[in-house]
Scaffold this active site. Sequence first.
Site, PDB file in Angstrom:
ATOM      1  N   LYS A  76      34.295  39.801  41.920  1.00 28.43           N
ATOM      2  CA  LYS A  76      33.011  39.217  42.327  1.00 28.43           C
ATOM      3  C   LYS A  76      31.918  40.283  42.309  1.00 28.43           C
ATOM      4  O   LYS A  76      32.191  41.429  42.665  1.00 28.43           O
ATOM      5  CB  LYS A  76      33.106  38.689  43.767  1.00 28.43           C
ATOM      6  CG  LYS A  76      33.825  37.379  43.943  1.00 28.43           C
ATOM      7  CD  LYS A  76      33.717  36.929  45.390  1.00 28.43           C
ATOM      8  CE  LYS A  76      34.523  35.661  45.644  1.00 28.43           C
ATOM      9  NZ  LYS A  76      34.056  34.498  44.887  1.00 28.43           N
ATOM     10  N   ARG A 132      42.787  27.543  45.006  1.00 28.41           N
ATOM     11  CA  ARG A 132      43.519  26.362  44.526  1.00 28.41           C
ATOM     12  C   ARG A 132      44.945  26.727  44.112  1.00 28.41           C
ATOM     13  O   ARG A 132      45.841  25.877  44.170  1.00 28.41           O
ATOM     14  CB  ARG A 132      42.744  25.701  43.380  1.00 28.41           C
ATOM     15  CG  ARG A 132      42.621  26.537  42.148  1.00 28.41           C
ATOM     16  CD  ARG A 132      41.500  26.062  41.227  1.00 28.41           C
ATOM     17  NE  ARG A 132      40.172  26.393  41.768  1.00 28.41           N
ATOM     18  CZ  ARG A 132      39.024  25.966  41.251  1.00 28.41           C
ATOM     19  NH1 ARG A 132      39.019  25.181  40.199  1.00 28.41           N
ATOM     20  NH2 ARG A 132      37.882  26.320  41.788  1.00 28.41           N
ATOM     21  N   GLU A 170      41.288  31.532  43.105  1.00 22.80           N
ATOM     22  CA  GLU A 170      42.611  31.811  43.678  1.00 22.80           C
ATOM     23  C   GLU A 170      43.008  30.810  44.751  1.00 22.80           C
ATOM     24  O   GLU A 170      44.197  30.578  44.973  1.00 22.80           O
ATOM     25  CB  GLU A 170      42.642  33.234  44.242  1.00 22.80           C
ATOM     26  CG  GLU A 170      42.090  33.422  45.666  1.00 22.80           C
ATOM     27  CD  GLU A 170      40.607  33.104  45.802  1.00 22.80           C
ATOM     28  OE1 GLU A 170      39.911  33.109  44.776  1.00 22.80           O
ATOM     29  OE2 GLU A 170      40.152  32.839  46.926  1.00 22.80           O
ATOM     30  N   ASP A 190      36.945  34.005  53.871  1.00 22.84           N
ATOM     31  CA  ASP A 190      37.685  33.154  52.939  1.00 22.84           C
ATOM     32  C   ASP A 190      39.034  32.696  53.510  1.00 22.84           C
ATOM     33  O   ASP A 190      39.763  31.943  52.858  1.00 22.84           O
ATOM     34  CB  ASP A 190      37.872  33.885  51.604  1.00 22.84           C
ATOM     35  CG  ASP A 190      37.907  32.930  50.416  1.00 22.84           C
ATOM     36  OD1 ASP A 190      37.422  31.789  50.556  1.00 22.84           O
ATOM     37  OD2 ASP A 190      38.440  33.321  49.363  1.00 22.84           O
ATOM     38  N   ASP A 209      39.366  34.632  40.241  1.00 19.43           N
ATOM     39  CA  ASP A 209      38.540  34.302  41.406  1.00 19.43           C
ATOM     40  C   ASP A 209      38.741  32.852  41.853  1.00 19.43           C
ATOM     41  O   ASP A 209      38.299  32.464  42.934  1.00 19.43           O
ATOM     42  CB  ASP A 209      37.066  34.577  41.088  1.00 19.43           C
ATOM     43  CG  ASP A 209      36.213  34.714  42.329  1.00 19.43           C
ATOM     44  OD1 ASP A 209      36.790  34.749  43.436  1.00 19.43           O
ATOM     45  OD2 ASP A 209      34.979  34.785  42.195  1.00 19.43           O
TER      46      ASP A 209
END
Length: 458
Positions: A237, A311, A309, A248, A307
């Site tokens: 990112k 799911r 990740e 997160d 990124d």
Amino acid sequence: MSVLHPDLLTADAKGALPVRVVGRDAALSGAEAAWAAANDFTGKAGQLLLLPGADGALTGALFGAGERFDPLSARALSAKLPPGLWRLEGVEGEAASQAALAFALGAYRFDRYKTKPATGARLAVPGVEVQPLLDIAAACALTREMVDTPAADMGPLQIETIAREIAESAGATISVITGDALLDENYPSVHAVGRAAAPHRAPRVIEIGWNLEKTDLPLVALVGKGVVFDTGGLDLKPAAGMRNMKKDMGGSAHVLGLGRLVMQAKLPVRLVVLVAAVENAVSGDAFRPGDILNTRKGLTIEVGNTDAEGRLILADVLTRATEHNPDLTLDFATLTGAARMALGPELPPLYTDDEVLAADMLSAAKDVGDPLWRMPLWPGYKPALEAEIADLRNDPAAWAQAGSVTAALFLQKFAPETGAWAHMDIFAWNPRARPGWPEGGEAQGLRASFEMLRRRFG
Ligand code: BES
Ligand code: MN
Ligand code: ZN
């Protein structure tokens, strides 16, 4: 963890100073009216005016109700009132109870790293049963505190420790599968995403079970994304996007708070809480763009972007939820930036194909002031998940554009087909500081979900 003052709300109003809730047409005494005029107090919603006695000491306060008192505005009260015990005047019944909860939600402060924590105001609410309100406020505070805590102090192990405390105090069972054992136990995606982390921050699947022997009760599964820090992995990112990625793990914080609440309320359900706790880190062993991951379900996934990740790890724990034959599954995840582009930070997208669940969630959300907005699992975008050399890709094709929708469609491939399933793509963060709403971690959809569960099963 848990930050609420144990006597934040009390039934005993002895020694409490009054906060009088007044509208624009308030009947004030002569002295009060003069003091109000001198201070520009008009009774506008959310305005606070402290009242001095003849000797200058505090005798009470006025709180503006505007046209009609919104109990949720009491969230600002705890931030505006000086320390001490207060009681609300002019608010009765259900509104008093709602105002008390709002007050307790507004009292949250993240002071873990302050060397001199401030003391706040407390509220006496005679005639209101305070414990259930404190439990709700404490669930939200736990969630917010976990989100606010920097990633260095909120790794997979810390999430496990909190889950163990919650399970233990409720008499629930807990199992934790960590590191390479994830491969033996068939959580290949969780392992792949989390394996780059330092050994003491190894990935893990945490599962709490409660009432499972009572097979006549409906089974509710709560599933949370617990990415303790999302660097984006090798598709790193940019700095601005990474700055807040301690949050997160917000999904995991939500299901632990909500799960604790369900058990404290002793709702007549069987409960399974599932958390995938990983760090999306960068190392020589990190999973790569182009890698093909296996999943617990057996579907293969081509990694287009490391990124995406969340799911990947949710795929495995949603499959695990399926194995319990749940009647109802709710998942919470800080899954996409696109959710915020669609609806902004205050309004989490809710996805479900179950019309009754959608209606129940939305009405509960409205009634408790914890908003959700339904978004579609639009089947037309499913082809965006098709991969060239695997069953699925984790970075939907650009033409579909609706990133929160395609992420939800991805989860749907793994979600339980027995019973109903709903997914909330939460932001878990309040970016706009105002009294009672500090910038930082926020519980979203937690109170709405609890209210829905209580109405269904309570
Ligand atoms: N954790 C992020 C999503 C996120 C970003 C939530 C900012 C809240 C605020 C997630 O893991 C992510 O990076 N998603 C990508 C997916 C994309 C690469 C397909 C996104 O939304 O950009
Ligand atoms: Mn990510
Ligand atoms: Zn993420």
